[in-house]
Scaffold this motif. Structure first.
Motif, PDB file in Angstrom:
ATOM      1  N   ILE A  25     -27.238 -88.676  27.028  1.00 53.54           N
ATOM      2  CA  ILE A  25     -26.577 -87.444  27.827  1.00 53.54           C
ATOM      3  C   ILE A  25     -26.250 -86.240  26.843  1.00 53.54           C
ATOM      4  O   ILE A  25     -25.409 -86.492  26.276  1.00 53.54           O
ATOM      5  CB  ILE A  25     -25.418 -87.691  28.861  1.00 53.54           C
ATOM      6  N   PRO A  26     -27.057 -85.294  26.805  1.00 51.60           N
ATOM      7  CA  PRO A  26     -26.594 -84.310  25.753  1.00 51.60           C
ATOM      8  C   PRO A  26     -25.317 -83.559  25.863  1.00 51.60           C
ATOM      9  O   PRO A  26     -24.953 -83.542  27.081  1.00 51.60           O
ATOM     10  CB  PRO A  26     -27.751 -83.127  25.928  1.00 51.60           C
ATOM     11  N   PRO A  27     -24.882 -82.978  24.980  1.00 48.64           N
ATOM     12  CA  PRO A  27     -23.485 -82.235  25.173  1.00 48.64           C
ATOM     13  C   PRO A  27     -23.584 -80.972  26.002  1.00 48.64           C
ATOM     14  O   PRO A  27     -24.679 -80.559  26.086  1.00 48.64           O
ATOM     15  CB  PRO A  27     -22.857 -82.134  23.541  1.00 48.64           C
ATOM     16  N   THR A  28     -22.453 -80.812  26.930  1.00 46.60           N
ATOM     17  CA  THR A  28     -22.774 -79.468  27.657  1.00 46.60           C
ATOM     18  C   THR A  28     -22.407 -78.143  26.837  1.00 46.60           C
ATOM     19  O   THR A  28     -22.659 -77.156  27.265  1.00 46.60           O
ATOM     20  CB  THR A  28     -21.990 -79.694  28.848  1.00 46.60           C
ATOM     21  N   SER A  29     -21.615 -78.469  25.727  1.00 41.00           N
ATOM     22  CA  SER A  29     -21.557 -77.338  24.795  1.00 41.00           C
ATOM     23  C   SER A  29     -21.446 -77.914  23.368  1.00 41.00           C
ATOM     24  O   SER A  29     -21.008 -79.102  23.200  1.00 41.00           O
ATOM     25  CB  SER A  29     -20.070 -76.662  25.277  1.00 41.00           C
ATOM     26  N   PRO A  30     -21.586 -76.906  22.401  1.00 41.70           N
ATOM     27  CA  PRO A  30     -21.567 -77.513  20.917  1.00 41.70           C
ATOM     28  C   PRO A  30     -20.486 -78.405  20.480  1.00 41.70           C
ATOM     29  O   PRO A  30     -20.650 -79.355  19.760  1.00 41.70           O
ATOM     30  CB  PRO A  30     -21.939 -76.297  20.019  1.00 41.70           C
ATOM     31  N   TYR A  31     -19.130 -77.933  21.237  1.00 42.37           N
ATOM     32  CA  TYR A  31     -17.982 -78.667  20.726  1.00 42.37           C
ATOM     33  C   TYR A  31     -17.372 -79.818  21.672  1.00 42.37           C
ATOM     34  O   TYR A  31     -16.289 -80.438  21.527  1.00 42.37           O
ATOM     35  CB  TYR A  31     -16.742 -77.387  20.675  1.00 42.37           C
ATOM     36  N   ASN A  32     -18.141 -80.182  22.742  1.00 52.02           N
ATOM     37  CA  ASN A  32     -17.808 -81.181  23.525  1.00 52.02           C
ATOM     38  C   ASN A  32     -18.517 -82.568  23.007  1.00 52.02           C
ATOM     39  O   ASN A  32     -19.519 -82.395  22.286  1.00 52.02           O
ATOM     40  CB  ASN A  32     -18.548 -80.958  24.911  1.00 52.02           C
TER      41      ASN A  32
END
Length: 110
Positions: A25-32
């Protein structure tokens, strides 16, 4: 600061295994953090062959993230009790790193 020995890290890490990434499941934002599922191919500690384990990490190396994980890639994963791994552990794409020593430690701890 000197790195812990393999034996010390083995003793303090709840789950250690080699496995293949079967879903992510890809991150929802770069820092998540983001999540991926790994099927265990070789178990050293805390799991068994065939188990499917959810793993969390970050993309950012500055957060010790292991970067972008691709489906079908194989990893040696050192997993904390809360299901998180990072480059600040011994997790690596080099599935053979310390493999014989891990097999010996697994045999001793069982």
């Amino acid at each position: 600061m000197q790195r812990s020995t393999l034996e010390d890290d083995f003793a303090r890490t709840p789950t250690i295994f080699v496995g293949r990434v079967i879903h992510k499941i890809p991150p929802t934002s770069p820092y998540n953090s983001y999540e991926f599922t790994v099927e265990v191919e070789e178990a050293f500690k805390g799991t068994s062959v065939g188990a499917q384990i959810k793993v969390r990490t970050w993309e950012q190396g500055s957060m010790c993230g292991i970067g972008v994980v691709s489906v079908d890639s194989r990893w040696q994963i050192w997993l904390s009790e809360n299901g998180v791994t990072s480059l600040c552990t011994r997790t690596t794409l080099d599935i053979n790193r310390d493999r014989l020593a891990l097999q010996a430690l697994a045999k001793h701890s069982s």
